[in-house]
Design a protein around this motif. Structure first.
Motif, PDB file in Angstrom:
ATOM      1  N   ARG A   1       9.168  12.875  -2.808  1.00 21.42           N
ATOM      2  CA  ARG A   1       8.469  12.239  -3.931  1.00 21.42           C
ATOM      3  C   ARG A   1       7.051  12.792  -4.110  1.00 21.42           C
ATOM      4  NH1 ARG A   1      11.337   7.246  -4.899  1.00 21.42           N
ATOM      5  NH2 ARG A   1      12.989   7.077  -3.355  1.00 21.42           N
ATOM      6  N   CYS A   2       6.744  13.891  -3.434  1.00 22.27           N
ATOM      7  CA  CYS A   2       5.366  14.393  -3.401  1.00 22.27           C
ATOM      8  C   CYS A   2       5.173  15.579  -4.344  1.00 22.27           C
ATOM      9  CB  CYS A   2       5.021  14.807  -1.966  1.00 22.27           C
ATOM     10  SG  CYS A   2       3.349  15.440  -1.787  1.00 22.27           S
ATOM     11  N   ASP A   3       4.061  15.565  -5.109  1.00 29.07           N
ATOM     12  CA  ASP A   3       3.786  16.658  -6.051  1.00 29.07           C
ATOM     13  C   ASP A   3       2.647  17.561  -5.589  1.00 29.07           C
ATOM     14  OD1 ASP A   3       1.693  14.924  -6.326  1.00 29.07           O
ATOM     15  OD2 ASP A   3       1.800  14.747  -8.519  1.00 29.07           O
ATOM     16  N   ILE A   4       2.281  17.477  -4.300  1.00 27.47           N
ATOM     17  CA  ILE A   4       1.231  18.362  -3.788  1.00 27.47           C
ATOM     18  C   ILE A   4       1.783  19.793  -3.738  1.00 27.47           C
ATOM     19  CG2 ILE A   4      -0.227  18.930  -1.810  1.00 27.47           C
ATOM     20  CD1 ILE A   4      -0.241  15.962  -1.098  1.00 27.47           C
TER      21      ILE A   4
ATOM     22  N   LEU B   1      -5.473   6.401  -4.882  1.00 27.72           N
ATOM     23  CA  LEU B   1      -6.033   5.549  -3.825  1.00 27.72           C
ATOM     24  C   LEU B   1      -6.333   6.366  -2.573  1.00 27.72           C
ATOM     25  CD1 LEU B   1      -3.683   2.426  -4.135  1.00 27.72           C
ATOM     26  CD2 LEU B   1      -5.939   2.763  -5.160  1.00 27.72           C
ATOM     27  N   SER B   2      -7.378   5.931  -1.851  1.00 29.15           N
ATOM     28  CA  SER B   2      -7.744   6.577  -0.590  1.00 29.15           C
ATOM     29  C   SER B   2      -7.879   5.515   0.501  1.00 29.15           C
ATOM     30  CB  SER B   2      -9.066   7.338  -0.735  1.00 29.15           C
ATOM     31  OG  SER B   2      -8.945   8.391  -1.669  1.00 29.15           O
ATOM     32  N   TYR B   3      -7.553   5.915   1.738  1.00 26.86           N
ATOM     33  CA  TYR B   3      -7.596   4.987   2.871  1.00 26.86           C
ATOM     34  C   TYR B   3      -8.323   5.623   4.045  1.00 26.86           C
ATOM     35  CZ  TYR B   3      -3.820   2.523   0.435  1.00 26.86           C
ATOM     36  OH  TYR B   3      -3.062   1.852  -0.498  1.00 26.86           O
ATOM     37  N   LEU B   4      -9.094   4.807   4.748  1.00 25.24           N
ATOM     38  CA  LEU B   4      -9.647   5.199   6.039  1.00 25.24           C
ATOM     39  C   LEU B   4      -8.624   4.769   7.083  1.00 25.24           C
ATOM     40  CD1 LEU B   4     -11.998   6.153   7.896  1.00 25.24           C
ATOM     41  CD2 LEU B   4     -12.846   3.788   7.819  1.00 25.24           C
TER      42      LEU B   4
ATOM     43  N   TYR C   1      -4.177   9.653  -1.828  1.00 24.09           N
ATOM     44  CA  TYR C   1      -2.880   9.750  -2.503  1.00 24.09           C
ATOM     45  C   TYR C   1      -3.103  10.122  -3.960  1.00 24.09           C
ATOM     46  CZ  TYR C   1      -0.663   7.660   1.568  1.00 24.09           C
ATOM     47  OH  TYR C   1      -0.196   7.429   2.833  1.00 24.09           O
ATOM     48  N   PRO C   2      -2.942  11.402  -4.333  1.00 24.42           N
ATOM     49  CA  PRO C   2      -3.176  11.825  -5.717  1.00 24.42           C
ATOM     50  C   PRO C   2      -2.281  11.094  -6.717  1.00 24.42           C
ATOM     51  CG  PRO C   2      -3.002  13.734  -4.266  1.00 24.42           C
ATOM     52  CD  PRO C   2      -2.573  12.541  -3.470  1.00 24.42           C
TER      53      PRO C   2
ATOM     54  N   HIS D   1       0.821  -1.198   0.000  1.00 27.49           N
ATOM     55  CA  HIS D   1       0.000   0.000   0.000  1.00 27.49           C
ATOM     56  C   HIS D   1       0.863   1.258   0.000  1.00 27.49           C
ATOM     57  CE1 HIS D   1      -3.681  -2.314   0.544  1.00 27.49           C
ATOM     58  NE2 HIS D   1      -2.995  -3.067   1.381  1.00 27.49           N
ATOM     59  N   SER D   2       0.218   2.378  -0.278  1.00 26.10           N
ATOM     60  CA  SER D   2       0.956   3.625  -0.495  1.00 26.10           C
ATOM     61  C   SER D   2       1.862   4.029   0.668  1.00 26.10           C
ATOM     62  CB  SER D   2      -0.025   4.756  -0.818  1.00 26.10           C
ATOM     63  OG  SER D   2      -0.651   4.508  -2.059  1.00 26.10           O
TER      64      SER D   2
END
Length: 491
Positions: free
Chosen positions: A454-457, A400-403, A395-396, A355-356
């Motif tokens: 590693r983030c593009d936000i 994927l999205s997680y609770l 996670y753009p 997972h991410s």
């Protein structure tokens, strides 16, 4: 030389010579008069032929007898010999994954130079990242857990059988005094609560077991939940008839992989005993069926069990995949020193796939938007012993999205240290069917990354580092695109 090594080398040489002669096993069998199955066992290193049969094979294959029995290998097989001599294969817990050592040797012998180069590369990478035997064994254990969805019915059944035999009521979480009585009366243990306190060097240990006298030395500063888990784990070692075991908790050294694996079995038994399956299912049924997210429920659920938040979260990684078919989940444990800006992942488990959010060993900065980091920052500023929070992490980069549920506690064994445990559930159709409160507007959604590098936000107010890795990847992609254009232009 070990007899096993000699058999393997002879078998590899015989196979190499036979292959060079373009003979099948059937062909060599007809040529020599020896059965195909016997020759196959020789080549696999299971049997070593007697002198007369070696002489026969040497004659039919037209090679000197001394050359056939010599342990000296040619340049093609030399890497295999080095690999076998190094005993690297003995370090691999192959049987855990249903792999026979002979099968691996067979693969190596078919392409010795390439396979040996591959294994050497892995070893070099391990050295470069300080990846030792401990890391390797733990990674192997984690893969074993993931392959089984971290649910082991034979251990669940063992706990049920134990509860009947010793009349332990699994409708509630047992107290340490009840488990201590079983250790003393049934297994002849002596419990010592004073000795460890005399040694400052042992401050980080919770218990030491002395097998000769069956004495269990227990730290005097542990709480009731920790004591119950230690007792339950000792019961697990005894009830499961485990002899190859670790003697300290937390463990400080090991001699082989079996000790690491058996430590996991005893720990799983302890978790299933302290957090009974039917009891936690009853609580989860109530929690998941609520139309609105009940934060007080998760914050208070630990009061129903004589267990730490970490034990509770880990137990959910057993129950959710098997009983609720929520197999896409991850577990993370992070540590943090108060006043510092450093956060370290000290334990992780990923079911179904990677997972991410995951560990990174290159000193990159983990995303400060993670709830597991936020609760650590909050508890370090407060005087509370336990803080809990929840969020939806999106996670753009992969869509994927997680609770995610996360609990932070004070580390009772290290000054100014805190740790958090988090359980993340992938938001998919299966989760939407099982969790009624998923659309509750009170649940906040955050766009997150794995590491800042590693983030593009864009315009992230809590960014700790520029996206150096991502920028390099983007530059490489642009370079590759221009090269492709030039290839087309001048072709």
């Amino acid at each position: 030389m070990e007899e096993e090594y000699i058999k393997l080398i002879f078998g590899l040489k015989l196979k190499q010579i036979r292959t060079k002669r373009k003979l099948s096993l059937f062909g060599l069998s007809k040529l020599s008069g020896l059965s195909k199955s016997y020759l196959n066992e020789i080549e696999k290193g299971k049997k070593y032929p007697k002198t007369d049969k070696i002489a026969l094979l040497a004659d039919k294959l037209e090679v000197p007898y001394d050359s056939l029995v010599s342990l000296k290998l040619d340049k093609n097989l030399a890497p295999v010999g080095e690999l076998l001599k190094s005993k690297v294969l003995k370090e691999l817990p192959l049987e855990l994954f249903g792999i026979k050592e002979s099968d691996l040797i067979d693969i190596v012998s078919n392409a010795p130079t390439k396979v040996n180069a591959f294994i050497s590369t892995i070893i070099e990478i391990a050295k470069h990242y300080n990846f030792g035997k401990e890391n390797f064994y733990l990674a192997s254990l984690r893969s074993f857990q993931e392959a089984s969805n971290n649910y082991f019915p034979e251990l669940e059944e063992a706990v049920q059988n134990f509860s009947k035999a010793y009349q332990v009521n699994l409708k509630k979480s047992p107290k340490s005094i009840e488990l201590e009585e079983i250790l003393v009366e049934e297994y002849g243990y002596t419990i010592n609560n004073e000795e460890l306190a005399k040694y400052k060097e042992l401050d980080k240990l919770r218990s030491i077991f002395i097998p000769k006298t069956k004495t269990l030395l227990v730290a005097d500063h542990i709480d009731e939940a920790q004591r119950a888990f230690i007792y339950a784990k000792e019961i697990g070692y005894n009830y499961l008839n485990i002899e190859e075991r670790l003697y300290t908790f937390t463990w400080i050294k090991f001699n082989n992989f079996d000790q690491v694996l058996n430590n996991f079995y005893a720990s799983y038994f302890a978790g299933a005993l302290v957090i009974p399956r039917e009891l936690i299912k009853k609580n989860m049924d109530s929690f998941l069926s609520k139309p609105k997210f009940d934060k007080t429920f998760l914050a208070g659920i630990k009061n129903n069990y004589n267990a730490s938040p970490e034990s509770l979260y880990q137990r959910l990684t057993n129950i959710l995949p098997n009983d609720y078919q929520l197999e896409n989940l991850f577990f993370l444990r992070l540590s943090h020193r108060g006043g510092s800006n450093h956060f370290e992942i000290t334990k992780e488990l990923h079911l179904t796939h990677q997972h991410s959010p995951h560990g990174n060993e290159t000193n990159e900065k983990y995303c400060r938007r993670w709830v597991s980091i936020r609760v650590l920052q909050d508890i370090a500023k407060s005087s509370k012993e336990h803080l809990m929070d929840v969020q939806i992490s999106h996670y753009p980069s992969d869509g994927l999205s997680y609770l995610i549920f996360s609990s932070a506690t004070v580390d009772p064994f290290k000054k100014d240290m805190y740790r958090s445990v988090s359980l993340g559930l992938l938001i998919n159709n299966e989760l939407k069917k099982k969790v009624r409160f998923l659309d509750d507007p009170a649940l906040k959604t955050y766009n997150v990354g794995v590491t800042c590098e590693r983030c593009d936000i864009p315009d992230c107010p809590v960014r700790q580092s520029s996206p150096t890795v991502l920028l390099r990847q983007q530059q490489d992609l642009k370079t590759d695109t221009v090269v492709d254009e030039l290839q087309k232009k001048f072709s």
